[in-house]
Design a protein around this motif. Sequence first.
Motif, short mmCIF file in Angstrom:
data_model
loop_
_atom_site.label_atom_id
_atom_site.label_comp_id
_atom_site.label_asym_id
_atom_site.label_seq_id
_atom_site.Cartn_x
_atom_site.Cartn_y
_atom_site.Cartn_z
N TRP A 1 112.15 -19.59 -14.69
CA TRP A 1 112.95 -19.95 -15.86
C TRP A 1 114.44 -19.72 -15.60
O TRP A 1 115.28 -20.54 -15.93
N LYS A 2 114.73 -18.58 -15.02
CA LYS A 2 116.14 -18.20 -14.88
C LYS A 2 116.88 -19.08 -13.87
O LYS A 2 118.01 -19.50 -14.12
N PHE B 1 107.77 -15.93 -20.94
CA PHE B 1 108.49 -15.01 -20.04
C PHE B 1 109.89 -15.55 -19.70
O PHE B 1 110.40 -15.31 -18.62
N PHE C 1 115.92 -13.94 -21.93
CA PHE C 1 117.21 -13.77 -21.24
C PHE C 1 117.51 -14.91 -20.25
O PHE C 1 118.41 -14.77 -19.44
N ALA C 2 116.77 -16.01 -20.34
CA ALA C 2 117.07 -17.14 -19.47
C ALA C 2 118.06 -18.08 -20.17
O ALA C 2 119.20 -18.23 -19.72
N ASP C 3 117.65 -18.67 -21.27
CA ASP C 3 118.49 -19.67 -21.93
C ASP C 3 119.30 -19.04 -23.05
O ASP C 3 118.82 -18.14 -23.75
N ILE C 4 120.47 -19.55 -23.25
CA ILE C 4 121.33 -19.05 -24.34
C ILE C 4 120.78 -19.49 -25.69
O ILE C 4 121.00 -18.85 -26.71
N THR D 1 117.79 -22.47 -15.33
CA THR D 1 118.55 -22.52 -16.58
C THR D 1 120.03 -22.31 -16.28
O THR D 1 120.45 -21.19 -15.96
N THR E 1 124.39 -16.72 -20.88
CA THR E 1 123.29 -16.15 -21.66
C THR E 1 123.52 -14.66 -21.89
O THR E 1 123.41 -14.17 -23.02
N THR F 1 122.70 -21.93 -18.09
CA THR F 1 123.45 -20.93 -18.84
C THR F 1 123.15 -19.51 -18.36
O THR F 1 123.97 -18.61 -18.54
N PHE F 2 121.99 -19.32 -17.75
CA PHE F 2 121.73 -18.00 -17.15
C PHE F 2 122.58 -17.80 -15.91
O PHE F 2 123.22 -16.76 -15.73
N ILE G 1 107.20 -16.17 -13.07
CA ILE G 1 107.51 -17.18 -14.08
C ILE G 1 108.90 -16.92 -14.67
O ILE G 1 109.68 -17.86 -14.90
#
Lengths: 161, 305
Positions: free
Chosen positions: B145-146, A48, A51-54, B149, B157, B151-152, B141
Amino acid sequence: MAATSTRSQRLPSWTHWLPAGLLVMGALGQGLRVQLVDANSWGGGATFAMFADIDHSATRYVQLELLVDQSWVPAALPEELSGAATRLRHLPSQANAAGLAADALTRPGWAAGADGVWHDTGDPGSTTTGSATAARAELWTAGLRDGHIVAELVVTAEMWR
Amino acid sequence: MSSTSDPGSTGLASPARVVAVRSSMNASAAAGAMDRRGLVLAISAWVMLFNAGHLPVMVLVAAPFCVAVVIPGPLRYQPVLWWAAAAAWVPALFLGWIHMEDHVWVGVYWMVALGLALADDDFWATAAHHARLLVGLVFAIAVVWKVTTPTFLTGHTFEMVMLTDHRFTTVFGEWLGGLSPADARHNAEAWDALRSPGSADVAVELLRGPRTAWVLAAMVVWTLAIETAIASSFLARDSSRLARWRHWSLLAFAWSVYPVVPVVGFAVLFMVMGMTMTVHRPRWFGAYAISAVAFVLAWGLQALT
């Protein structure tokens, strides 16, 4: 339905958490693979993290080179090796990169194109493979820095005859 | 209740008549819920058939399962059918993991949940419980992650997504960000050149439109806000004030994403989970059902063009 309306049945309490527990375990498992071995975070196992990490499989790309007459020359990735390249993009490792390089080295025929890029002809008659003494597979990923797309090497491997 | 009165009566309903009417209403409501249960099961099975597109061999499992569920009859209400179908997906999830996107996994968890609901006395309460947890956890979740991170958070991203995904390029890059078609083409060509065989390891400038920075900031803020709202409202207790925002937030998220990026496997799955939670609230149920149809149509339109 009669089958359910006539039944008097309650499930054990642990089943209340079964699907949610499976989801959490799956996310943790793939999340660990992302953190520990740079597995693709955007797919391939319920993280899930889309769209989080590049850095993910769509921003990773494979470069192939052959050593011909003492010089490294660029080579286009043969269609037949796209599966191995996809695997490398999803799960970067020396073993996967080496496997891709070895497969490239054993292709029946390579020929130089007008653009200087070598292509797999699939024809042993037109081969110059005999003069290609090594193959190198590289996995790169793209990033953004100061308004520029930059390439970063993830893993590389060479295979020699 | 006004519906118990009869224009032809004296205005005073007899107890026997009230009981009969109420009984009729209950039977009608129960029949409606039955129909909706069949609908929820059929849509869920169809989603898994759609998901078989990720690994076509799974059509051999998903197609017969879908037929068994879509055809009205007692078979589709058998929990073991749902658990067996979920189990049949497990080897594909692990052996073909490269091809399996997140929604396929969630679809399998949902099949397990529906089997549990069918095995329980109260199908709707059990199914809604699992739907609530699955949706809440997916977004919780995703938020973790976002926010972890970098880069987000910097918008990089999404900027890269605008470059690599033509759907984002058009809507967010050109229409909203003001990137000219020529600049968008320059960016695409730079990206292609970077990946071409023998490309030099050099930095390539990425062109931006006049509003690109604002669009990126809005995308980051909106995504974090709406996903946090979904996670917190779905994982909150039913009695919580947060719970009021469940369906607003999930539908707002869906309509902000899936018309542009119609990931049918996820979109319809979320909508059918929403339907499961709102079976006794016709407006929400209808909104989820209509949304599911709209997202499938959006996908169809994009596939045709």
